[in-house]
Motif scaffolding. Structure first.
Motif, PDB file in Angstrom:
ATOM      1  N   GLU A   1       0.836  -1.201   0.000  1.00 46.29           N
ATOM      2  CA  GLU A   1       0.000   0.000   0.000  1.00 46.29           C
ATOM      3  C   GLU A   1       0.872   1.252   0.000  1.00 46.29           C
TER       4      GLU A   1
ATOM      5  N   GLY B   1      -0.794   6.930   1.998  1.00 47.09           N
ATOM      6  CA  GLY B   1      -1.264   7.435   3.279  1.00 47.09           C
ATOM      7  C   GLY B   1      -0.425   8.616   3.743  1.00 47.09           C
TER       8      GLY B   1
ATOM      9  N   TRP C   1     -10.268  -3.256   0.763  1.00 47.20           N
ATOM     10  CA  TRP C   1      -9.593  -2.414   1.755  1.00 47.20           C
ATOM     11  C   TRP C   1     -10.259  -2.616   3.114  1.00 47.20           C
TER      12      TRP C   1
ATOM     13  N   ARG D   1      -9.553  -1.192   7.372  1.00 50.56           N
ATOM     14  CA  ARG D   1      -8.826  -0.200   8.155  1.00 50.56           C
ATOM     15  C   ARG D   1      -8.903  -0.560   9.634  1.00 50.56           C
TER      16      ARG D   1
ATOM     17  N   ARG E   1     -10.271  -4.568  13.142  1.00 55.69           N
ATOM     18  CA  ARG E   1     -10.201  -4.149  11.752  1.00 55.69           C
ATOM     19  C   ARG E   1     -11.607  -4.029  11.184  1.00 55.69           C
TER      20      ARG E   1
ATOM     21  N   VAL F   1     -13.774  -1.696   4.626  1.00 55.65           N
ATOM     22  CA  VAL F   1     -13.989  -0.404   3.985  1.00 55.65           C
ATOM     23  C   VAL F   1     -14.675  -0.587   2.636  1.00 55.65           C
TER      24      VAL F   1
ATOM     25  N   ASP G   1     -11.964   8.902   9.976  1.00 54.03           N
ATOM     26  CA  ASP G   1     -11.358   8.053   8.953  1.00 54.03           C
ATOM     27  C   ASP G   1      -9.898   7.745   9.267  1.00 54.03           C
TER      28      ASP G   1
ATOM     29  N   TYR H   1      -4.741   1.702   6.861  1.00 59.49           N
ATOM     30  CA  TYR H   1      -5.533   1.105   5.790  1.00 59.49           C
ATOM     31  C   TYR H   1      -4.758  -0.064   5.185  1.00 59.49           C
ATOM     32  N   TYR H   2      -5.454  -1.214   5.095  1.00 60.88           N
ATOM     33  CA  TYR H   2      -4.849  -2.436   4.599  1.00 60.88           C
ATOM     34  C   TYR H   2      -5.497  -2.868   3.292  1.00 60.88           C
ATOM     35  N   CYS H   3      -4.672  -3.299   2.387  1.00 62.12           N
ATOM     36  CA  CYS H   3      -5.116  -3.882   1.126  1.00 62.12           C
ATOM     37  C   CYS H   3      -5.210  -5.397   1.295  1.00 62.12           C
TER      38      CYS H   3
ATOM     39  N   GLY I   1      -0.093  -2.277   5.304  1.00 63.68           N
ATOM     40  CA  GLY I   1      -0.843  -1.110   5.717  1.00 63.68           C
ATOM     41  C   GLY I   1      -0.161   0.214   5.445  1.00 63.68           C
TER      42      GLY I   1
END
Length: 125
Positions: free
Chosen positions: A6, A9, A36, A38, A45, A48, A90, A94-96, A118
């Motif tokens: 990722e 950010g 995604w 987060r 977790r 998203v 927000d 954030y994780y893919c 992340g």
């Protein structure tokens, strides 16, 4: 083994926009549904959004509709998360994720085969 990285950010003011990217190492990127999640420290977790292998279907958490948009470019092995009208809530890492099943499964936190490490998004008020 698919590696997900990722990027994008950073610190942004409330009301601003960011675009996150997730680059995959796998040439068969198009065979994976993507998504995604987060996480705020100390909390679970949170889903998203997710996008199908063919880019035809997307799913979003109610908390991000209609501010966030997921897209993917299978030719570039990359997925994106466009985040608009950002709010302090927000703020998260954030994780893919990637999964061989479906985007719907990912939206249910199921069928996830790979996670990225992340990228931190911080929204200041």
């Amino acid at each position: 083994q698919v590696q997900l990285v990722e990027s994008g950010g950073e610190l942004v003011q409330a009301g601003g926009s960011l675009r996150l990217s997730c680059a995959a190492s796998e040439r068969t990127f198009g065979r994976y549904a993507m998504g995604w999640f987060r996480q705020v420290p100390g909390k679970e977790r949170e889903f998203v959004g997710a996008i199908s292998k063919s880019d035809l279907n997307t799913y979003y958490a109610d908390s991000v509709k209609p501010r966030f948009t997921i897209s993917r470019d299978n030719a570039k092995n990359t997925m994106y998360l466009q985040m608009n009208s950002l709010k302090p809530e927000d703020t998260a890492v954030y994780y893919c994720v990637a999964g061989r099943r479906t985007a719907w499964a990912i939206s249910q936190s199921e069928g996830i085969d790979y996670w990225g490490k992340g990228t931190l998004v911080t929204v200041s008020s």
